[in-house]
Each structure stands twice: as C-alpha cells, then as structure tokens.
Design an enzyme around this catalytic site. Structure first.
Site, PDB file in Angstrom:
ATOM      1  N   ASP A  71     -26.110 -45.313  14.471  1.00  0.00           N
ATOM      2  CA  ASP A  71     -26.281 -44.288  13.449  1.00  0.00           C
ATOM      3  C   ASP A  71     -27.385 -44.725  12.489  1.00  0.00           C
ATOM      4  O   ASP A  71     -27.910 -45.838  12.581  1.00  0.00           O
ATOM      5  CB  ASP A  71     -24.958 -43.985  12.738  1.00  0.00           C
ATOM      6  CG  ASP A  71     -24.355 -45.165  11.993  1.00  0.00           C
ATOM      7  OD1 ASP A  71     -25.105 -46.029  11.481  1.00  0.00           O
ATOM      8  OD2 ASP A  71     -23.120 -45.219  11.898  1.00  0.00           O
TER       9      ASP A  71
ATOM     10  N   HIS B 143     -28.676 -53.864  35.680  1.00  0.00           N
ATOM     11  CA  HIS B 143     -27.242 -53.575  35.630  1.00  0.00           C
ATOM     12  C   HIS B 143     -26.543 -54.637  34.793  1.00  0.00           C
ATOM     13  O   HIS B 143     -26.870 -55.815  34.841  1.00  0.00           O
ATOM     14  CB  HIS B 143     -26.637 -53.458  37.031  1.00  0.00           C
ATOM     15  CG  HIS B 143     -26.764 -54.677  37.878  1.00  0.00           C
ATOM     16  ND1 HIS B 143     -25.887 -55.722  37.812  1.00  0.00           N
ATOM     17  CD2 HIS B 143     -27.681 -55.009  38.809  1.00  0.00           C
ATOM     18  CE1 HIS B 143     -26.241 -56.651  38.676  1.00  0.00           C
ATOM     19  NE2 HIS B 143     -27.339 -56.251  39.294  1.00  0.00           N
TER      20      HIS B 143
ATOM     21  N   ARG C   6     -15.530 -54.266  13.777  1.00  0.00           N
ATOM     22  CA  ARG C   6     -16.864 -54.106  13.184  1.00  0.00           C
ATOM     23  C   ARG C   6     -17.787 -55.305  13.406  1.00  0.00           C
ATOM     24  O   ARG C   6     -18.909 -55.157  13.900  1.00  0.00           O
ATOM     25  CB  ARG C   6     -16.711 -53.836  11.687  1.00  0.00           C
ATOM     26  CG  ARG C   6     -18.020 -53.715  10.951  1.00  0.00           C
ATOM     27  CD  ARG C   6     -17.774 -53.509   9.470  1.00  0.00           C
ATOM     28  NE  ARG C   6     -19.009 -53.516   8.726  1.00  0.00           N
ATOM     29  CZ  ARG C   6     -19.091 -53.789   7.443  1.00  0.00           C
ATOM     30  NH1 ARG C   6     -18.000 -54.066   6.752  1.00  0.00           N
ATOM     31  NH2 ARG C   6     -20.249 -53.778   6.835  1.00  0.00           N
TER      32      ARG C   6
ATOM     33  N   TYR D 206     -19.231 -44.394  11.504  1.00  0.00           N
ATOM     34  CA  TYR D 206     -18.837 -45.028  12.771  1.00  0.00           C
ATOM     35  C   TYR D 206     -19.472 -44.295  13.956  1.00  0.00           C
ATOM     36  O   TYR D 206     -18.856 -44.107  14.998  1.00  0.00           O
ATOM     37  CB  TYR D 206     -17.311 -45.088  12.923  1.00  0.00           C
ATOM     38  CG  TYR D 206     -16.631 -45.880  11.837  1.00  0.00           C
ATOM     39  CD1 TYR D 206     -16.758 -47.259  11.776  1.00  0.00           C
ATOM     40  CD2 TYR D 206     -15.871 -45.245  10.860  1.00  0.00           C
ATOM     41  CE1 TYR D 206     -16.143 -47.992  10.770  1.00  0.00           C
ATOM     42  CE2 TYR D 206     -15.248 -45.971   9.852  1.00  0.00           C
ATOM     43  CZ  TYR D 206     -15.390 -47.338   9.810  1.00  0.00           C
ATOM     44  OH  TYR D 206     -14.783 -48.058   8.817  1.00  0.00           O
ATOM     45  N   GLY D 207     -20.715 -43.905  13.795  1.00  0.00           N
ATOM     46  CA  GLY D 207     -21.416 -43.143  14.819  1.00  0.00           C
ATOM     47  C   GLY D 207     -22.196 -43.989  15.803  1.00  0.00           C
ATOM     48  O   GLY D 207     -23.108 -43.487  16.455  1.00  0.00           O
ATOM     49  N   ASN D 208     -21.858 -45.266  15.919  1.00  0.00           N
ATOM     50  CA  ASN D 208     -22.564 -46.181  16.820  1.00  0.00           C
ATOM     51  C   ASN D 208     -21.845 -46.259  18.163  1.00  0.00           C
ATOM     52  O   ASN D 208     -20.624 -46.208  18.217  1.00  0.00           O
ATOM     53  CB  ASN D 208     -22.588 -47.597  16.218  1.00  0.00           C
ATOM     54  CG  ASN D 208     -23.052 -47.598  14.787  1.00  0.00           C
ATOM     55  OD1 ASN D 208     -24.174 -47.240  14.500  1.00  0.00           O
ATOM     56  ND2 ASN D 208     -22.171 -47.992  13.877  1.00  0.00           N
TER      57      ASN D 208
END
Length: 144
Positions: free
Chosen positions: A30, A22, A109, A131-133
């Site tokens: 991406d 946890h 970023r 920006y697909g992260n």
C-alpha cells in the site's frame, strides 16, 4: 502498450515479473508501506490499486502450487481490526483472471516486514486501504 498486457503493468514491472524465478516473492504494498527503507529494488505504481495490479499480474504469473499459501497478507496489530473487503477485492481480482484463488496466510506485522526484505522486489502502489499489502509467490510457469 502490448497486446494482452494489462495497461497497469509498467515496463519495469513486466521486466521484474519475467526475471523472477519459481519461489521468488513480490510485494505489492500500500502507499504507506516503508518500501524504500527495507528494499533496494522498488517499483513505483502510484495511483494504481493493488487489486488492479493483481488482475494484470495474474494473467502473466503462475502462483506457486507447491506451498500451502502462495499469498501472504499482514495480520492486524493487536487491538486493531482488518477490513475484510480488502482481501475480498484482492481475491476477486485474481479469480476474475484465473477462475480460482490461491490460499492466503496472515503474517504478523514485523514478520511481514522481514519477509518483504527478502522478496525479489517491492511494488509500492497507490493503495490506500489499511493493511493493503500482499506478498505473492511465483510458481512454475507451465509450458504449452
């Protein structure tokens, strides 16, 4: 293949999900993300989009309930724009499995890169969206 395990979840990813404790974070990046230059534990998921992995992971993974936002995505660089459908697709994949979605925070970023360096692992996907992260934080798995 195992019953109840999404076919996009590789044995290597399943092992990492089980090893995480946890508060540990996992980066789903991406295809353009500099995964190998910032982290030593990189899992390849070529050809698989982030939303597909989120759907598979959400069935196995408790998102951290003790932080304000257990999901983090990169902010657009000044002068650039985000495609809101990217976040919408990701949240829809989680909601499909969990019935609700955790809160998402946006991270600058280079702060995102720094945070990714301290993650448990980075999964580099076939995601092509700009920006697909996304970083996901693991919570405490409830005992039934």
């Amino acid at each position: 293949m195992l019953k109840g395990i999404h076919p996009a979840i590789s044995p290597e990813l399943l092992k990492v999900l089980a090893e995480m404790g946890h508060g540990d974070e996992l980066v789903l990046s991406d295809a353009h993300f500099p995964a190998h230059s910032i982290h030593s534990k990189v899992i390849r998921a070529d050809g698989i989009g982030v939303a597909t992995l989120l759907e598979g992971i959400s069935a196995l993974f408790e998102f951290d309930q003790y932080v304000e936002a257990p999901l983090a995505m990169m902010q657009a660089v000044p002068g650039d724009t985000l495609d809101p459908s990217v976040e919408e697709r990701y949240l829809a994949a989680i909601k499909k499995v969990n019935g609700s979605t955790p809160k998402v925070e946006r991270v600058e970023r280079f702060a995102f890169y720094d945070r990714a360096k301290t993650a448990y692992a980075v999964v580099i996907t076939g995601e092509l969206a700009k920006y697909g992260n996304i970083i996901i934080k693991k919570g405490v798995t409830p005992v039934k």
